[in-house]
Design an enzyme around this catalytic site. Sequence first.
Site, PDB file in Angstrom:
ATOM      1  N   GLY A 158       0.857  -1.191   0.000  1.00 17.59           N
ATOM      2  CA  GLY A 158       0.000   0.000   0.000  1.00 17.59           C
ATOM      3  C   GLY A 158       0.890   1.237   0.000  1.00 17.59           C
ATOM      4  N   ILE A 160       2.472   2.991   2.373  1.00 17.38           N
ATOM      5  CA  ILE A 160       3.767   3.015   3.084  1.00 17.38           C
ATOM      6  C   ILE A 160       4.733   2.018   2.451  1.00 17.38           C
ATOM      7  CG2 ILE A 160       4.909   2.778   5.324  1.00 17.38           C
ATOM      8  CD1 ILE A 160       2.256   3.625   6.661  1.00 17.38           C
ATOM      9  N   ARG A 241       2.262  -3.596  12.567  1.00 20.55           N
ATOM     10  CA  ARG A 241       1.667  -3.945  13.862  1.00 20.55           C
ATOM     11  C   ARG A 241       2.404  -5.163  14.410  1.00 20.55           C
ATOM     12  NH1 ARG A 241       0.045   0.461  14.009  1.00 20.55           N
ATOM     13  NH2 ARG A 241      -2.109   1.210  14.168  1.00 20.55           N
ATOM     14  N   GLU A 270       2.487  -4.958  22.881  1.00 25.43           N
ATOM     15  CA  GLU A 270       2.840  -3.579  23.170  1.00 25.43           C
ATOM     16  C   GLU A 270       2.071  -3.052  24.386  1.00 25.43           C
ATOM     17  OE1 GLU A 270       3.494  -1.789  19.221  1.00 25.43           O
ATOM     18  OE2 GLU A 270       2.849   0.057  20.222  1.00 25.43           O
ATOM     19  N   HIS A 288       7.580   2.322  18.996  1.00 24.43           N
ATOM     20  CA  HIS A 288       6.484   2.716  18.098  1.00 24.43           C
ATOM     21  C   HIS A 288       6.604   4.192  17.668  1.00 24.43           C
ATOM     22  CE1 HIS A 288       2.160   1.382  16.915  1.00 24.43           C
ATOM     23  NE2 HIS A 288       2.647   2.226  16.026  1.00 24.43           N
TER      24      HIS A 288
HETATM   25  C1  DGY Z   1      -0.550   4.387  12.916  1.00 23.17           C
HETATM   26  O1  DGY Z   1      -0.859   5.514  12.510  1.00 23.17           O
HETATM   27  O2  DGY Z   1      -1.247   3.388  12.699  1.00 23.17           O
HETATM   28  C2  DGY Z   1       0.720   4.266  13.674  1.00 23.17           C
HETATM   29  O3  DGY Z   1       0.931   3.024  14.175  1.00 23.17           O
HETATM   30  C3  DGY Z   1       0.864   5.361  14.698  1.00 23.17           C
HETATM   31  O4  DGY Z   1       1.095   6.509  13.969  1.00 23.17           O
END
Ligand code: DGY
Length: 332
Positions: A158, A160, A241, A270, A288
């Site tokens: 996607g 990112i 995640r 976490e 994170h």
């Molecule tokens: C998100 O945006 O999902 C990140 O894990 C925190 O910015």
Amino acid sequence: MSPAPVLVTRRLPPKPMRVIGDRCDADVWEGPPEAIPRDELLRRIARKEGAVTLLTERVDAELLDAAGPQLRIVANYAVGFDNIDVEECTRRGVLATNTPDVLTDTTADLAWALLMASARRVAEGDRFLRSKTTWIWGPEMMLGQDVHDATLGVVGFGRIGQAVARRGRGFGMRIVYFDPYRPPEKVERDLGAEYLEFDDLLAQADFISIHVALTPETRHLFGAEQFRTMKPTAVIVNTARGPVIDEAALADALKSGEIFGAGLDVFEREPEVHPDLLDLENAVVVPHLGSATVATRDAMGMLAAENLFAGLEGRRPPSLLNPEALDNRSDR
Ligand code: DGY
């Protein structure tokens, strides 16, 4: 008209906090560093018309019950929304939103930092010098893996994932990816990216960067078997995640040298980090921080605020996750 009562589950940066405070009657949880306790959250959400939530808050039937039928919108301050039961929100006509786009490059930058740090043992070198151990330059001291010209495997292609691939291009890397949803051909062409089946990617990639959402299908997508399939020189990076990786299996793979290193921004339980990972020199761990820059956290807050205002005012929020909820609203 009196300003709408809203809950903000953690103090946001000043700019978004100011605009929300100017337009709403904002009840802000001020108790960091801990997340708002569940019973406090359930108590304070009652009678609110909107909520700005973080990934630490579970938005489910129990919370929606506690809020009451006047709740119109839950604006998540994150792109990931595995903390929200979107279907339940939809059923009740509650709009759910996230903060995509504004954090894409910032998160990709951190994935890249973890990739470089793991490949070239940056954190380990830093710890070594701080230990004040005597040392002298040597031909075999702290050898890492080359990033340039290597094969980068992106899992989850996607926004990112593609931004990480773009960085890989700058390092002359071969880009391969796996995603059950293939992007338009133009995206592959522009990034010079080649689709591989998951197992082929595992076997061929020198670096694997994870960018999938957390779903029942992606939980423990990476476990003992996957680490065995990877090269012993491979590095895995996770800024998505934590539960996508079986952390105990990862610690074993790093210990036994089944893979070379790991760069982790997110963790299975976490804020806990598997204790074995903390003892391993070949695991680079950060708390994170994917979207953690001044500008990006501001931008996330402003987008969450825009989403919130739209939801409260009966407009369509810019990053609405459940358009079907618009049909289920009692005030439509
Ligand atoms: C998100 O945006 O999902 C990140 O894990 C925190 O910015």
